[in-house]
Design a protein around this motif. Structure first.
Motif, PDB file in Angstrom:
ATOM      1  N   MET A 150       0.842  -1.174   0.000  1.00 14.10           N
ATOM      2  CA  MET A 150       0.000   0.000   0.000  1.00 14.10           C
ATOM      3  C   MET A 150       0.888   1.238   0.000  1.00 14.10           C
ATOM      4  N   LYS A 151       0.573   2.167  -0.923  1.00 10.83           N
ATOM      5  CA  LYS A 151       1.402   3.351  -1.074  1.00 10.83           C
ATOM      6  C   LYS A 151       0.769   4.534  -0.340  1.00 10.83           C
ATOM      7  N   PHE A 152       1.565   5.187   0.508  1.00 12.15           N
ATOM      8  CA  PHE A 152       1.079   6.336   1.260  1.00 12.15           C
ATOM      9  C   PHE A 152       1.690   7.602   0.689  1.00 12.15           C
ATOM     10  N   ARG A 153       0.886   8.638   0.642  1.00 12.85           N
ATOM     11  CA  ARG A 153       1.384   9.928   0.191  1.00 12.85           C
ATOM     12  C   ARG A 153       1.998  10.664   1.368  1.00 12.85           C
ATOM     13  N   ARG A 154       3.043  11.403   1.046  1.00 14.96           N
ATOM     14  CA  ARG A 154       3.650  12.239   2.085  1.00 14.96           C
ATOM     15  C   ARG A 154       2.703  13.385   2.404  1.00 14.96           C
ATOM     16  N   PRO A 155       2.679  13.796   3.648  1.00 13.57           N
ATOM     17  CA  PRO A 155       1.854  14.960   3.966  1.00 13.57           C
ATOM     18  C   PRO A 155       2.452  16.205   3.300  1.00 13.57           C
ATOM     19  N   PRO A 156       1.616  17.090   2.786  1.00 12.38           N
ATOM     20  CA  PRO A 156       2.154  18.281   2.114  1.00 12.38           C
ATOM     21  C   PRO A 156       2.865  19.205   3.098  1.00 12.38           C
ATOM     22  N   LYS A 157       3.824  19.935   2.557  1.00 15.06           N
ATOM     23  CA  LYS A 157       4.544  20.922   3.364  1.00 15.06           C
ATOM     24  C   LYS A 157       3.894  22.285   3.125  1.00 15.06           C
ATOM     25  N   PRO A 158       4.002  23.163   4.111  1.00 12.52           N
ATOM     26  CA  PRO A 158       3.411  24.494   3.910  1.00 12.52           C
ATOM     27  C   PRO A 158       4.127  25.233   2.784  1.00 12.52           C
ATOM     28  N   PRO A 159       3.371  25.942   1.947  1.00  9.07           N
ATOM     29  CA  PRO A 159       3.994  26.657   0.830  1.00  9.07           C
ATOM     30  C   PRO A 159       4.926  27.763   1.312  1.00  9.07           C
ATOM     31  N   THR A 160       6.090  27.816   0.700  1.00  2.74           N
ATOM     32  CA  THR A 160       7.011  28.923   0.918  1.00  2.74           C
ATOM     33  C   THR A 160       7.328  29.506  -0.446  1.00  2.74           C
ATOM     34  N   GLU A 161       7.922  30.677  -0.455  1.00  6.86           N
ATOM     35  CA  GLU A 161       8.234  31.308  -1.738  1.00  6.86           C
ATOM     36  C   GLU A 161       9.226  30.448  -2.531  1.00  6.86           C
ATOM     37  N   GLU A 162      10.185  29.852  -1.855  1.00  5.34           N
ATOM     38  CA  GLU A 162      11.166  29.002  -2.537  1.00  5.34           C
ATOM     39  C   GLU A 162      10.508  27.753  -3.127  1.00  5.34           C
ATOM     40  N   ARG A 163       9.605  27.134  -2.375  1.00  7.91           N
ATOM     41  CA  ARG A 163       8.906  25.946  -2.904  1.00  7.91           C
ATOM     42  C   ARG A 163       8.032  26.306  -4.093  1.00  7.91           C
ATOM     43  N   LEU A 164       7.385  27.460  -4.015  1.00 11.55           N
ATOM     44  CA  LEU A 164       6.542  27.888  -5.141  1.00 11.55           C
ATOM     45  C   LEU A 164       7.379  28.170  -6.384  1.00 11.55           C
ATOM     46  N   LYS A 165       8.555  28.785  -6.191  1.00 11.46           N
ATOM     47  CA  LYS A 165       9.437  29.038  -7.340  1.00 11.46           C
ATOM     48  C   LYS A 165       9.894  27.730  -7.967  1.00 11.46           C
ATOM     49  N   VAL A 225      -2.263  27.549 -11.748  1.00  9.93           N
ATOM     50  CA  VAL A 225      -1.582  26.304 -11.354  1.00  9.93           C
ATOM     51  C   VAL A 225      -1.045  26.441  -9.933  1.00  9.93           C
ATOM     52  N   LEU A 226      -0.394  27.561  -9.644  1.00  8.30           N
ATOM     53  CA  LEU A 226       0.164  27.770  -8.307  1.00  8.30           C
ATOM     54  C   LEU A 226      -0.942  27.905  -7.260  1.00  8.30           C
ATOM     55  N   GLN A 227      -2.040  28.540  -7.617  1.00 10.83           N
ATOM     56  CA  GLN A 227      -3.151  28.668  -6.671  1.00 10.83           C
ATOM     57  C   GLN A 227      -3.751  27.308  -6.324  1.00 10.83           C
ATOM     58  N   ARG A 228      -3.849  26.423  -7.315  1.00 11.40           N
ATOM     59  CA  ARG A 228      -4.352  25.075  -7.027  1.00 11.40           C
ATOM     60  C   ARG A 228      -3.396  24.329  -6.104  1.00 11.40           C
ATOM     61  N   LYS A 229      -2.100  24.495  -6.340  1.00 13.05           N
ATOM     62  CA  LYS A 229      -1.101  23.828  -5.496  1.00 13.05           C
ATOM     63  C   LYS A 229      -1.202  24.334  -4.054  1.00 13.05           C
ATOM     64  N   VAL A 230      -1.308  25.634  -3.902  1.00 18.79           N
ATOM     65  CA  VAL A 230      -1.424  26.227  -2.566  1.00 18.79           C
ATOM     66  C   VAL A 230      -2.734  25.795  -1.905  1.00 18.79           C
ATOM     67  N   MET A 231      -3.802  25.743  -2.692  1.00 23.27           N
ATOM     68  CA  MET A 231      -5.106  25.355  -2.147  1.00 23.27           C
ATOM     69  C   MET A 231      -5.065  23.927  -1.585  1.00 23.27           C
ATOM     70  N   ARG A 232      -4.445  23.006  -2.331  1.00 18.28           N
ATOM     71  CA  ARG A 232      -4.338  21.621  -1.847  1.00 18.28           C
ATOM     72  C   ARG A 232      -3.551  21.556  -0.536  1.00 18.28           C
ATOM     73  N   ALA A 233      -2.427  22.247  -0.492  1.00 14.70           N
ATOM     74  CA  ALA A 233      -1.594  22.214   0.719  1.00 14.70           C
ATOM     75  C   ALA A 233      -2.308  22.903   1.880  1.00 14.70           C
ATOM     76  N   ALA A 234      -2.957  24.028   1.602  1.00 14.99           N
ATOM     77  CA  ALA A 234      -3.635  24.775   2.668  1.00 14.99           C
ATOM     78  C   ALA A 234      -4.796  23.969   3.247  1.00 14.99           C
ATOM     79  N   MET A 235      -5.523  23.274   2.381  1.00 16.98           N
ATOM     80  CA  MET A 235      -6.644  22.473   2.889  1.00 16.98           C
ATOM     81  C   MET A 235      -6.140  21.295   3.730  1.00 16.98           C
ATOM     82  N   ALA A 236      -5.045  20.677   3.300  1.00 19.91           N
ATOM     83  CA  ALA A 236      -4.507  19.539   4.049  1.00 19.91           C
ATOM     84  C   ALA A 236      -3.934  19.974   5.394  1.00 19.91           C
TER      85      ALA A 236
END
Length: 183
Positions: free
Chosen positions: A1-16, A36-47
């Motif tokens: 069974m494959k587990f996903r890593r928990p998302p990390k909080p977005p930082t400016e460096e990660r977004l770049k 695209v970046l807003q969707r990425k932030v939205m997923r991390a923020a919700m998690a």
């Protein structure tokens, strides 16, 4: 069974890094990259139960960074996308809709898109050839119903009714090419 890593909080460096990785794979407009970046932030923020609005400045700065460094250029994106869509037989109206959906401004689209009727005819001919309409038809029995279906398909693809009828009723490819050159 494959587990996903928990998302990390977005930082400016990660977004770049995410933006650069995305742009290495895909061509993008400025607005599309922002989405695209807003969707990425939205997923991390919700998690992580964070407020996604807190990261809007980082997204704006990241997109600005990409624009300043020439990684995103709406004009070049529009020109490339138009050329590719024309080669695939897309109509002018379909191309405009595609670019608007990707966040390119209508003024830039009108500026970049050549409203040359010959390119519209050429695109319609490519579409008809790919779908085997008109002179590229493989069936010998041609009736009114078949011609109406082909005309409707061309019209749904964004071509004018007059152009669709011209292609569907053409006797052969050479006659169609000659009429395209006459216009």
């Amino acid at each position: 069974m494959k587990f996903r890593r928990p998302p990390k909080p977005p930082t400016e460096e990660r977004l770049k890094r995410s933006a650069i990785a995305y742009l290495q794979r895909y061509s993008s407009s400025e607005d599309n990259l922002r989405q695209v970046l807003q969707r990425k932030v939205m997923r991390a923020a919700m998690a992580l139960e964070l407020n996604p609005d807190d990261f809007q400045d980082m997204i704006r700065d990241t997109v600005g960074f990409c624009v300043r460094n020439g990684l995103v250029d709406d004009r070049a994106y529009a020109e490339t996308k138009i050329a590719g869509l024309r080669r695939r037989g897309r109509s002018t109206s379909r191309i405009k809709a595609t670019l608007v959906a990707k966040g390119v401004s209508k003024d830039l689209i009108d500026e970049t898109l050549d409203d040359d009727p010959k390119s519209e005819i050429a695109a319609a001919m490519r579409f008809a050839k790919r779908r085997r309409f008109g002179p590229w038809r493989t069936t010998l029995a041609v009736d009114h119903k078949l011609m109406e279906k082909e005309t409707a398909a061309l019209c749904r693809a964004g071509f004018s009714y007059a152009l669709a009828r011209k292609i569907v009723t053409a006797e052969n490819v050479d006659a169609l090419r000659q009429s395209a050159c006459d216009e």
